[in-house]
Design an enzyme around this catalytic site. Structure first.
Site, PDB file in Angstrom:
ATOM      1  N   GLY A  22       0.833  -1.202   0.000  1.00 46.28           N
ATOM      2  CA  GLY A  22       0.000   0.000   0.000  1.00 46.28           C
ATOM      3  C   GLY A  22       0.863   1.246   0.000  1.00 46.28           C
ATOM      4  O   GLY A  22       1.819   1.344   0.765  1.00 46.28           O
ATOM      5  N   GLY A  25      -0.891   7.254   2.556  1.00 46.67           N
ATOM      6  CA  GLY A  25      -0.164   7.991   3.586  1.00 46.67           C
ATOM      7  C   GLY A  25       0.586   7.087   4.550  1.00 46.67           C
ATOM      8  O   GLY A  25       1.779   7.299   4.814  1.00 46.67           O
ATOM      9  N   ALA A  26      -0.075   6.080   5.092  1.00 48.45           N
ATOM     10  CA  ALA A  26       0.576   5.221   6.092  1.00 48.45           C
ATOM     11  C   ALA A  26       1.731   4.446   5.469  1.00 48.45           C
ATOM     12  O   ALA A  26       2.825   4.351   6.049  1.00 48.45           O
ATOM     13  CB  ALA A  26      -0.432   4.257   6.702  1.00 48.45           C
ATOM     14  N   GLY A  27       1.506   3.890   4.281  1.00 45.67           N
ATOM     15  CA  GLY A  27       2.542   3.085   3.624  1.00 45.67           C
ATOM     16  C   GLY A  27       3.770   3.920   3.296  1.00 45.67           C
ATOM     17  O   GLY A  27       4.909   3.502   3.539  1.00 45.67           O
ATOM     18  N   ASP A 227      -8.831  -4.913   0.428  1.00 43.11           N
ATOM     19  CA  ASP A 227      -8.057  -6.094   0.043  1.00 43.11           C
ATOM     20  C   ASP A 227      -7.167  -6.615   1.175  1.00 43.11           C
ATOM     21  O   ASP A 227      -7.192  -7.795   1.508  1.00 43.11           O
ATOM     22  CB  ASP A 227      -7.184  -5.770  -1.184  1.00 43.11           C
ATOM     23  CG  ASP A 227      -7.944  -4.975  -2.236  1.00 43.11           C
ATOM     24  OD1 ASP A 227      -9.159  -5.215  -2.388  1.00 43.11           O
ATOM     25  OD2 ASP A 227      -7.339  -4.124  -2.889  1.00 43.11           O
ATOM     26  N   GLN A 246     -17.711   4.601  10.257  1.00 42.90           N
ATOM     27  CA  GLN A 246     -18.112   6.006  10.358  1.00 42.90           C
ATOM     28  C   GLN A 246     -18.856   6.501   9.123  1.00 42.90           C
ATOM     29  O   GLN A 246     -18.382   6.305   8.002  1.00 42.90           O
ATOM     30  CB  GLN A 246     -16.869   6.878  10.564  1.00 42.90           C
ATOM     31  CG  GLN A 246     -17.189   8.364  10.627  1.00 42.90           C
ATOM     32  CD  GLN A 246     -16.036   9.167  11.175  1.00 42.90           C
ATOM     33  OE1 GLN A 246     -15.110   9.517  10.454  1.00 42.90           O
ATOM     34  NE2 GLN A 246     -16.066   9.429  12.469  1.00 42.90           N
ATOM     35  N   HIS A 248     -19.786   9.888   7.452  1.00 43.28           N
ATOM     36  CA  HIS A 248     -19.439  11.307   7.521  1.00 43.28           C
ATOM     37  C   HIS A 248     -20.696  12.115   7.266  1.00 43.28           C
ATOM     38  O   HIS A 248     -21.416  11.848   6.303  1.00 43.28           O
ATOM     39  CB  HIS A 248     -18.364  11.628   6.468  1.00 43.28           C
ATOM     40  CG  HIS A 248     -17.745  12.976   6.648  1.00 43.28           C
ATOM     41  ND1 HIS A 248     -18.450  14.141   6.467  1.00 43.28           N
ATOM     42  CD2 HIS A 248     -16.493  13.343   7.010  1.00 43.28           C
ATOM     43  CE1 HIS A 248     -17.645  15.169   6.712  1.00 43.28           C
ATOM     44  NE2 HIS A 248     -16.459  14.716   7.038  1.00 43.28           N
ATOM     45  N   LEU A 258     -17.383  13.662  -0.520  1.00 45.39           N
ATOM     46  CA  LEU A 258     -17.104  14.286   0.770  1.00 45.39           C
ATOM     47  C   LEU A 258     -17.034  15.806   0.687  1.00 45.39           C
ATOM     48  O   LEU A 258     -16.368  16.367  -0.184  1.00 45.39           O
ATOM     49  CB  LEU A 258     -15.755  13.742   1.272  1.00 45.39           C
ATOM     50  CG  LEU A 258     -15.245  14.281   2.602  1.00 45.39           C
ATOM     51  CD1 LEU A 258     -16.154  13.846   3.732  1.00 45.39           C
ATOM     52  CD2 LEU A 258     -13.834  13.768   2.848  1.00 45.39           C
ATOM     53  N   ARG A 292     -18.661  13.288  14.602  1.00 40.37           N
ATOM     54  CA  ARG A 292     -19.365  12.872  13.388  1.00 40.37           C
ATOM     55  C   ARG A 292     -20.522  11.917  13.638  1.00 40.37           C
ATOM     56  O   ARG A 292     -21.552  11.994  12.971  1.00 40.37           O
ATOM     57  CB  ARG A 292     -18.373  12.225  12.418  1.00 40.37           C
ATOM     58  CG  ARG A 292     -17.435  13.244  11.838  1.00 40.37           C
ATOM     59  CD  ARG A 292     -16.378  12.618  10.976  1.00 40.37           C
ATOM     60  NE  ARG A 292     -15.510  13.666  10.450  1.00 40.37           N
ATOM     61  CZ  ARG A 292     -14.395  13.441   9.779  1.00 40.37           C
ATOM     62  NH1 ARG A 292     -13.997  12.192   9.549  1.00 40.37           N
ATOM     63  NH2 ARG A 292     -13.673  14.435   9.334  1.00 40.37           N
ATOM     64  N   HIS A 359     -17.735   6.449   5.248  1.00 41.30           N
ATOM     65  CA  HIS A 359     -16.490   7.203   5.142  1.00 41.30           C
ATOM     66  C   HIS A 359     -15.259   6.474   5.661  1.00 41.30           C
ATOM     67  O   HIS A 359     -14.213   6.486   5.022  1.00 41.30           O
ATOM     68  CB  HIS A 359     -16.686   8.515   5.894  1.00 41.30           C
ATOM     69  CG  HIS A 359     -15.548   9.474   5.782  1.00 41.30           C
ATOM     70  ND1 HIS A 359     -15.071   9.907   4.568  1.00 41.30           N
ATOM     71  CD2 HIS A 359     -14.783  10.088   6.715  1.00 41.30           C
ATOM     72  CE1 HIS A 359     -14.066  10.757   4.767  1.00 41.30           C
ATOM     73  NE2 HIS A 359     -13.863  10.871   6.055  1.00 41.30           N
ATOM     74  N   GLU A 389      -5.843   3.094   7.936  1.00 45.07           N
ATOM     75  CA  GLU A 389      -7.247   2.686   8.063  1.00 45.07           C
ATOM     76  C   GLU A 389      -7.419   1.178   8.123  1.00 45.07           C
ATOM     77  O   GLU A 389      -8.355   0.686   8.742  1.00 45.07           O
ATOM     78  CB  GLU A 389      -8.092   3.271   6.917  1.00 45.07           C
ATOM     79  CG  GLU A 389      -9.586   3.057   7.153  1.00 45.07           C
ATOM     80  CD  GLU A 389     -10.483   3.735   6.116  1.00 45.07           C
ATOM     81  OE1 GLU A 389     -10.000   4.632   5.405  1.00 45.07           O
ATOM     82  OE2 GLU A 389     -11.660   3.361   6.026  1.00 45.07           O
ATOM     83  N   ARG A 400     -14.255   7.881  15.123  1.00 45.99           N
ATOM     84  CA  ARG A 400     -13.042   8.681  14.932  1.00 45.99           C
ATOM     85  C   ARG A 400     -13.365  10.164  14.866  1.00 45.99           C
ATOM     86  O   ARG A 400     -14.359  10.559  14.267  1.00 45.99           O
ATOM     87  CB  ARG A 400     -12.356   8.264  13.629  1.00 45.99           C
ATOM     88  CG  ARG A 400     -11.152   9.102  13.272  1.00 45.99           C
ATOM     89  CD  ARG A 400     -10.422   8.562  12.066  1.00 45.99           C
ATOM     90  NE  ARG A 400     -11.116   8.739  10.803  1.00 45.99           N
ATOM     91  CZ  ARG A 400     -11.255   9.907  10.166  1.00 45.99           C
ATOM     92  NH1 ARG A 400     -10.794  11.020  10.690  1.00 45.99           N
ATOM     93  NH2 ARG A 400     -11.879   9.958   8.998  1.00 45.99           N
ATOM     94  N   SER A 405      -7.384  10.924  11.458  1.00 46.23           N
ATOM     95  CA  SER A 405      -6.925   9.842  10.572  1.00 46.23           C
ATOM     96  C   SER A 405      -5.659  10.246   9.826  1.00 46.23           C
ATOM     97  O   SER A 405      -4.738   9.437   9.683  1.00 46.23           O
ATOM     98  CB  SER A 405      -8.007   9.422   9.584  1.00 46.23           C
ATOM     99  OG  SER A 405      -8.336  10.470   8.725  1.00 46.23           O
TER     100      SER A 405
END
Lengths: 592, 244
Positions: A22, A25-27, A227, A246, A248, A258, A292, A359, A389, A400, A405
């Site tokens: 992935g 952002g995290a990857g 996945d 969640q 939104h 969004l 939210r 969301h 996520e 959240r 996030s």
């Protein structure tokens, strides 16, 4: 660079110290932290800048206190309360404490944050973030107009480029290879060629994002089909807190696109068909900036009680008309353009039709604060990590907070990078079993040649419709059983699918079929977890159990895949429960 | 409070004529017609999905976010480069067929998918990352005015709509193209960056900014509303007179 260890006719083998699945952002934050001293590779279904982090808008929380008094302890409290006390408080503390450095890291990497007159990072209000334990909204969200996620994604990719990180783009990971309970690597399908690649690695990080496509109305990309989460589940890893999904509040009505909470952070107001600012009734203190789950529920309730607008009275309105057009242009340019492009509404002068949109998954692959994946309530699977996520640490609990996030991916992405490198430095590679790719090869062959009667798009549509109807903002035992029955019917019909494209190159027909298989698994887990949690907490509202029940349910759910049918769920899934980590904050009634 | 009136929209049949090419079966591209039942508020991406999901599963294109921020689905629609997810059917002349084909100047892989490698290569060559040697403990300071100087070019989503609309790029694949220059601009005019000279030097190359003939195709094509031609002009100015 990647070392090819061997290769035969159809399969290419690669070997890495740290492999990241992935490139959102995290990857990519993990990749930057993992660095280039070891062999680090990133495998992504999409070209990195296409990842859905780029759709995040409003900001990233951090108690910088650049514009008013703030501190990390207030942020921790807000996160715990926002999550309706299902948050693991040790993790929330880390999230809040490390947020400041996470923002500084991004600025130092080049992120173009909006600035205060004296040149510091500017901050604005966001739902559920408060001064001194709920007294008033606080300016905690660091932002770059309403494209903060875009700027984070671009900045992280730019820095990966700068460091020479090794990417495998448009490679679709389809399996996690376990050897005797330990992770040996992953198997991927190269979209451009249809070739199979086996990646062995000492440390593997899953950063594969969410699965909003189990729902019809969603802010999520077409590619967000869960996945990684489903692959982990199929390989025996439990999934935590899947009932907490969640919605939104402000999706464009009918479309789900969004519109950032930043619109309300900048002063936007929600109104019903009679023009009433209805949030005053639901959250008297912080009104439109309530968390939210509460806002989404309030909106759905307004519509249900006949106070919605439009020909079908099925949405409410986001009112920005009292804001200066210059403020809108400077701080909310993208979302106002979405309203113009897709609904033909002019936000300067007209109210925007909005309704909650699926969301964000609070739940996912269970991890600890080192981003290590757990095989039960507390057993670490050495060498396997998850962040963002797809993971459940749990910093978001039952709901959240906005801006947490983008923070989560940076704090826990960085941690995943750090700890995965530390592990890979001394670990011995788990041997890749013979024929590691056999399952994937068989799955692809079966789907590619599928000549049944069922169309993928039809099954997916029915899945999304039943999830919207039965497992959205309001839920009951009856609706959940209906959803479960439907999902199980769809799983049977999935055995009889047909696809038209039998080619090898860019076979997106095949891809969508495989994605649907993952969605069906995750929808089923979600519905089971929803049904078994017989209380209301955060985003999970049971109309047949309307109260929060701390005596019985102040615990995380853990759904396991089993070989045989389980008595308590009536499916091949078993549900277990895991205690919540409580440090400083005892559960209280949640009022805003 | 005036209620918003959402006009009741009739559905109608639209003909899409799509440029198809399957390298496993075709020797050359061909046009193929599809009739689809659509609403005016639908996007061209919805029409492509409808074809793929109901008529021909082999129709191939990239897409992800479906609202204009991921940059996956740039294509030529009625001869203009646009994102399929940002192009509403009602904004096209539906009395005629809608022509959809891959963006130009990049090798076609399959149907609407092109090989983006040359495009990304040009982007990578301009050093698309901040270079700053100081080691601040906190954030670097930047005034709102300095921040505004490069705001427009931070919006780029690398969709290639601009570069593949450029007649210079069509005839000379070596040209850096508008997108690479836009991304260079984003750093050249960032007050925190120390590498402007190098970037300006790279773009002073014979395949650099001087190939631009200011036809403004790129500006018209940009789905993010970036003033691409203006950014290129500013880079030209910076090469001649230094960044101001």
């Amino acid at each position: 660079m990647a070392e090819k260890v061997a290769s035969d006719d159809n399969i290419t083998y690669h070997s890495f110290d740290v492999l990241i699945v992935g490139a959102g952002g995290a990857g990519m934050r993990a990749a930057i932290e993992a660095g280039t001293d070891l062999n680090v590779g990133v495998v992504s279904k999409l070209f990195p800048t296409r990842s859905h982090t780029g759709a995040a808008q409003g900001g990233m929380a951090a108690a910088l206190a650049n514009v008013e008094e703030d501190n990390w302890e207030w942020h921790t409290f807000d996160t715990v309360k926002g999550g309706d006390y299902l948050v693991d408080q040790d993790a929330a503390e880390i999230l809040a404490k490390e947020s400041v450095q996470a923002v500084i890291d991004l600025e130092n990497m080049g992120l173009p944050f909006n600035r205060t007159p004296d040149g510091k990072i500017d901050q604005r209000r966001f739902g559920g973030h408060t001064r001194d334990h709920g007294k008033a909204p606080v300016r905690r969200s660091c932002y770059a107009a309403d494209r903060t996620g875009h700027m984070i994604l671009q900045t992280l990719y730019q820095n990966c480029v700068k460091m020479g990180i090794n990417f495998f783009n448009e490679f679709y990971v389809l399996d996690l290879v376990m050897n005797d309970g330990k992770p040996a690597g992953v198997v991927a399908y190269e979209l451009a060629t249809g070739d199979i690649h086996v990646f062995q690695a000492k440390s593997i990080i899953f950063a594969t994002g969410g699965f909003g496509k189990i729902y019809k109305t969603t802010s999520n990309a077409h590619t967000l089909t869960g996945d990684g989460v489903a692959i982990a589940f199929r390989r025996g890893i439990p999934l935590e807190d899947m009932e907490f999904y969640q919605f939104h509040p402000t999706g464009l009505a009918g479309l789900g696109i969004l519109l950032s909470e930043a619109a309300r952070g900048e002063g936007g107001i929600l109104r019903n068909s009679s023009g009433e600012r209805f949030m005053e009734r639901y959250a008297p203190t912080i009104k439109d900036l309530a968390p939210r789950d509460m806002v989404a529920r309030a909106m759905a309730n307004e519509v249900r009680e006949g106070r919605g607008g439009g020909p079908n009275k099925d949405y409410v309105f986001l009112d920005l008309t009292h804001l200066e057009p210059a403020v809108i242009d400077a701080k909310l340019p993208d979302i106002t353009e979405f309203a113009r492009t897709y609904l033909g509404v002019e936000p300067y002068t007209e109210q925007i039709p909005v309704f909650p949109t699926a969301h964000y998954a609070m739940g996912g692959i269970p991890t600890n604060i080192k981003a290590e994946v757990l095989s039960d309530n507390d057993t670490v699977i050495p060498g396997l990590y998850a962040a963002g996520e797809c993971a459940c640490v749990s910093v978001h609990g039952a709901n959240r907070l906005g801006t947490n996030s983008l923070l989560d991916i940076n704090v826990f992405g960085k941690r995943a990078g750090q700890y995965s490198v530390e592990y890979a430095k001394t670990a011995i590679q788990v041997p890749m079993p013979e024929n590691a790719a056999d399952d994937v090869i068989a799955m692809i062959a079966k789907v590619r040649m599928a000549k049944g009667k069922e169309k993928i798009a039809q099954l997916r549509k029915e899945l999304q419709e039943t999830m919207d109807k039965n497992a959205q903002v309001f839920r009951t035992e009856e609706t959940l059983n209906e959803a479960l029955e439907k999902v199980q019917e769809l799983r049977k019909r999935y055995e009889n699918i047909s696809i038209q494209d039998q080619g090898k190159r860019f076979n997106t027909d095949l891809l969508e079929a495989i994605e649907l298989g993952f969605l069906l698994d995750l929808a089923e887990v979600t519905v089971i977890a929803c049904r078994e949690r017989r209380e209301s907490r955060g985003a999970h509202l049971r109309e047949d159990y309307t109260e929060r029940d701390d005596k019985n349910f102040m615990v995380h759910s853990m759904v396991y895949k089993q070989e045989k049918i389980e008595k308590n769920t009536g499916t091949n899934m078993r549900i277990g429960w895991k205690p919540v980590v409580v440090t400083n904050y005892q559960p209280m009634e949640r009022k805003y | 409070m005036a209620e918003l009136s959402v006009p009741t929209i009739e559905s109608f049949t639209v003909t899409l004529i799509v440029r198809r090419f399957d390298p496993e079966n075709d020797t050359e591209p061909k046009w193929e017609d599809f009739d689809v039942e659509m609403y005016g508020t639908d996007r061209v991406l919805d029409a492509l999905h409808k074809i793929k999901w109901e008529q021909d599963g082999s129709l191939t294109f990239r897409r992800s976010c479906a609202h204009g921020v991921c940059g996956s689905d740039a294509m030529r629609i009625n001869g203009r480069n646009r994102l399929a997810c940002k192009t509403l059917i009602k904004d096209l002349d539906i009395s005629k067929p809608i022509y959809v084909e891959p963006i130009k100047g990049l090798p076609v892989e399959k149907d609407l998918i092109v090989d983006m490698t040359p495009f990304y290569k040009a982007y990578l060559e301009i050093n698309p990352f901040l270079v700053a040697t100081d080691k601040p403990k906190k954030e670097r300071l930047q005034s709102p005015e300095d921040r505004a100087r490069y705001d427009d070019t931070t919006k780029c989503i690398l969709c290639a709509a601009c570069t593949s609309s450029c007649p210079v790029f069509w005839t000379d694949g070596q040209y850096f193209g508008p997108a690479a220059i836009v991304n260079a601009h984003r750093f050249i005019f960032d007050s925190r960056d120390e590498n402007a000279e190098l970037r300006l030097d790279i773009l002073n190359d014979k395949e650099g900014v001087w190939r631009c003939r200011t036809t403004f195709n790129c500006t018209e094509a940009c789905p993010r509303g970036i003033e691409v031609t203006k950014a290129i002009a500013e880079v030209k100015q910076a090469i001649l007179r230094g960044r101001a």
